[in-house]
Design an enzyme around this catalytic site. Structure first.
Site, PDB file in Angstrom:
ATOM      1  N   LYS A   4       9.877  -8.657   5.383  1.00 21.87           N
ATOM      2  CA  LYS A   4      10.873  -9.288   6.256  1.00 21.87           C
ATOM      3  C   LYS A   4      11.581 -10.380   5.485  1.00 21.87           C
ATOM      4  O   LYS A   4      10.983 -11.042   4.629  1.00 21.87           O
ATOM      5  CB  LYS A   4      10.188  -9.896   7.486  1.00 21.87           C
ATOM      6  CG  LYS A   4      11.140 -10.297   8.601  1.00 21.87           C
ATOM      7  CD  LYS A   4      11.779  -9.100   9.275  1.00 21.87           C
ATOM      8  CE  LYS A   4      11.371  -8.911  10.662  1.00 21.87           C
ATOM      9  NZ  LYS A   4      11.593  -7.702  11.334  1.00 21.87           N
TER      10      LYS A   4
ATOM     11  N   LYS B 145       3.401  -1.876  12.122  1.00 20.95           N
ATOM     12  CA  LYS B 145       4.350  -1.047  12.866  1.00 20.95           C
ATOM     13  C   LYS B 145       4.601   0.273  12.147  1.00 20.95           C
ATOM     14  O   LYS B 145       4.544   1.340  12.742  1.00 20.95           O
ATOM     15  CB  LYS B 145       5.664  -1.844  12.957  1.00 20.95           C
ATOM     16  CG  LYS B 145       6.648  -1.366  13.971  1.00 20.95           C
ATOM     17  CD  LYS B 145       7.967  -2.110  13.833  1.00 20.95           C
ATOM     18  CE  LYS B 145       7.857  -3.595  14.120  1.00 20.95           C
ATOM     19  NZ  LYS B 145       9.201  -4.241  14.157  1.00 20.95           N
TER      20      LYS B 145
ATOM     21  N   LYS C  69       9.492  -2.444   3.758  1.00 20.45           N
ATOM     22  CA  LYS C  69      10.620  -2.268   4.670  1.00 20.45           C
ATOM     23  C   LYS C  69      10.609  -3.317   5.760  1.00 20.45           C
ATOM     24  O   LYS C  69       9.552  -3.664   6.288  1.00 20.45           O
ATOM     25  CB  LYS C  69      10.481  -0.862   5.315  1.00 20.45           C
ATOM     26  CG  LYS C  69      11.651  -0.411   6.129  1.00 20.45           C
ATOM     27  CD  LYS C  69      12.703   0.249   5.275  1.00 20.45           C
ATOM     28  CE  LYS C  69      13.996   0.482   6.049  1.00 20.45           C
ATOM     29  NZ  LYS C  69      14.768  -0.759   6.223  1.00 20.45           N
TER      30      LYS C  69
ATOM     31  N   HIS D   5       0.840  -1.210   0.000  1.00 17.02           N
ATOM     32  CA  HIS D   5       0.000   0.000   0.000  1.00 17.02           C
ATOM     33  C   HIS D   5       0.865   1.246   0.000  1.00 17.02           C
ATOM     34  O   HIS D   5       0.419   2.314  -0.411  1.00 17.02           O
ATOM     35  CB  HIS D   5      -0.976   0.004   1.181  1.00 17.02           C
ATOM     36  CG  HIS D   5      -0.344   0.311   2.504  1.00 17.02           C
ATOM     37  ND1 HIS D   5       0.466  -0.590   3.160  1.00 17.02           N
ATOM     38  CD2 HIS D   5      -0.363   1.430   3.273  1.00 17.02           C
ATOM     39  CE1 HIS D   5       0.890  -0.039   4.289  1.00 17.02           C
ATOM     40  NE2 HIS D   5       0.407   1.177   4.372  1.00 17.02           N
TER      41      HIS D   5
HETATM   42  N1  GLU Z   1      14.366  -5.322  12.131  1.00  9.60           N
HETATM   43  C1  GLU Z   1      13.807  -4.154  12.708  1.00  9.60           C
HETATM   44  C2  GLU Z   1      12.350  -4.376  13.047  1.00  9.60           C
HETATM   45  O1  GLU Z   1      11.907  -5.491  13.192  1.00  9.60           O
HETATM   46  C3  GLU Z   1      14.058  -2.914  11.862  1.00  9.60           C
HETATM   47  C4  GLU Z   1      13.459  -2.937  10.509  1.00  9.60           C
HETATM   48  C5  GLU Z   1      13.876  -1.769   9.625  1.00  9.60           C
HETATM   49  O2  GLU Z   1      14.554  -0.863  10.092  1.00  9.60           O
HETATM   50  O3  GLU Z   1      13.501  -1.798   8.463  1.00  9.60           O
HETATM   51  O4  GLU Z   1      11.615  -3.463  13.248  1.00  9.60           O
END
Ligand code: GLU
Length: 471
Positions: A106, A94, A70, A65
């Protein structure tokens, strides 16, 4: 690999609970909830002894979206498809909760990094980056990885180097990954960002006298008895800032075991002891707890799980003595455990809010990479000079001039690190307030996690509002 009890199912349960309290169309809610794409790869890697090993890896992009997507990349022998999908979904929510303009993703490589040499890890990381690029799963406007469990700025530097080598001359190439070393386009304050954000989030929760009273606690961090599970980058920094604010670390848990001391453990001394002996066990004056997970059940005010998911589950939830569970890790509390904690009046500060400091500062790093300009570079000196003029005029008018030392301190202009910390603090404070007010709108019948999910769903729904494909 998706099962009813899997991690992804747990995240979906939390989502569904919140979704039922919104009035969005079911079709839209489904679109928000489902994982958009998952890339599963296997590739061979030559070990230092000449043997060949097949490596399994994933990248899940949960929601497009907003672009780029990220989220970190974890190196763990426990990684699987269900896990990366669940973690990617958590990233989507988040980012929405802290208003960072990304979709969630992820990645994971199924390896125990302790079993590989540095050269082998470099080969694995570079090959993984190549595979992502080949399928358009990495790029500053596409999908931007970051450190996670088992990875650090070292792996990010291999990723950016590989990406730049393969794409050659792309103007915004540095923005293809965050959490990089400063010399390769990283940002000051990224390393401690998640832990610092955890601290800000706990501080905000503890500042409200009314909420603390309901838990039988005094407001403030000072004197709070804290247990931290996991002394990696997130756990260590969270523990550090909590201790600096006056919290008493009554127990620390790692995979080799846990230690406790009701009078408080000195974090730096424990870290030095671990460095020296390879274990936190045997720390002077502390009690050793061989079964690390038992430490979660010790008496404390705040429990900070900062390791992996599913640490608090239906087996141990009822035995916890903490009044606050502060989720520094992603998904540390299972959905069943969440219900048990909620019934016993424990305040859970949810992961989707509490550990969002990492991705928030990643956003600042990415924005810095795209602007090709360090934060503070243009205005720092200008600000300092303007302030100095005001202070000097004030000193003249009152006939009480400031000393050079005072002038220096009072006129200090914001550099990159100051701005990053300020942006992080602002982000965490605003998001906490939003979460709390959503909880209040639901007459405090809902928990903070559900409130955070409602906020995320509402913010994502807006992005689809004008598309006209949902009723
Ligand atoms: N691995 C971290 C998280 O779970 C950071 C992810 C990021 O900065 O893209 O939030």
């Amino acid at each position: 690999m998706t099962s009813e009890h899997g991690f992804n199912a747990q995240v979906r349960r939390s989502f569904d609970k919140a979704a039922a309290l919104t009035d969005h169309a079911p079709e839209l809610l489904e679109q928000i909830r489902e994982c958009n794409s998952v890339y599963h790869i296997t590739f061979p890697i030559k070990r230092d002894d000449g043997s060949i090993e097949t490596i399994e890896a994933w990248r899940a992009e949960h929601s497009h979206h907003k672009l780029p997507t990220k989220g970190g990349i974890r190196y763990s022998s426990l990684v699987n498809e269900d896990e990366v999908m669940a973690l990617a979904a958590l990233m989507t929510y988040k980012c929405a909760i802290v208003e960072v303009p990304f979709g969630g993703a992820k990645g994971g490589i199924k390896i125990d990094r302790r079993e590989f040499s540095e050269a082998e890890l470099e080969r694995i990381t570079r090959r993984y980056t190549f595979e992502l690029l080949r399928k358009n799963f990495i790029g500053p406007g596409v999908d931007v990885p970051a450190p996670d469990y088992g990875t650090s700025s070292r792996e990010m530097s291999w990723i950016v180097d590989t990406y730049m080598t393969l794409t050659g001359g792309e103007l915004n190439a540095l923005g293809c990954v965050t959490g990089k070393p400063i010399a390769q386009g990283g940002i000051r304050g990224r390393t401690e960002a998640t832990g610092k954000g955890v601290y800000y989030g706990i501080r905000e929760a503890c500042a409200l006298a009314e909420d603390m009273k309901a838990l039988g606690l005094e407001p403030g961090i000072d004197g709070k008895r804290v247990i931290v599970q996991g002394l990696g980058n997130v756990g260590y920094h969270a523990a550090k800032y909590l201790q600096e604010a006056g919290a008493v670390l009554v127990a620390l848990a790692e995979y080799e075991g846990a230690i406790s001391d009701p009078k408080g453990l000195d974090l730096e001394q424990v870290m030095a002891h671990r460095q020296e002996t390879g274990s936190i066990l045997g720390f002077k004056g502390a009690e050793d707890i061989a079964d690390s997970k038992r430490a979660l059940e010790l008496d404390c005010d705040i429990l900070v799980p900062a390791a992996l998911e599913n640490q608090i589950n239906s087996d141990n939830a009822a035995r916890l003595k903490a009044k606050i569970v502060a989720e520094a890790a992603n998904g540390p509390t299972s959905a069943d455990a969440d219900e048990i904690l909620s019934r016993s009046g424990v305040m859970v500060i949810p992961d989707t809010f509490l550990n969002a400091g990492g991705v928030t500062v990643s956003y600042f790093e990415w924005a810095k990479n795209l602007s090709h300009l360090r934060f503070g570079r243009m205005e720092k000196r200008h600000e300092e000079q303007a302030r100095r003029r005001v202070l000097e005029a004030l000193g003249e008018k009152t006939s009480k001039p400031f000393s050079e030392e005072q002038l220096k301190e009072l006129s200090h202009g914001a550099g990159e690190e100051d701005l990053v910390h300020s942006g992080l603090e602002e982000t965490m404070c605003v998001a906490y307030e939003q979460m709390r007010s959503t909880r209040a709108e639901h007459e405090d019948k809902t928990d903070l996690r559900t409130a955070a999910f409602i906020n995320a769903i509402d913010k994502i729904a807006v992005c689809y509002a004008d598309l006209g494909i949902f009723p």
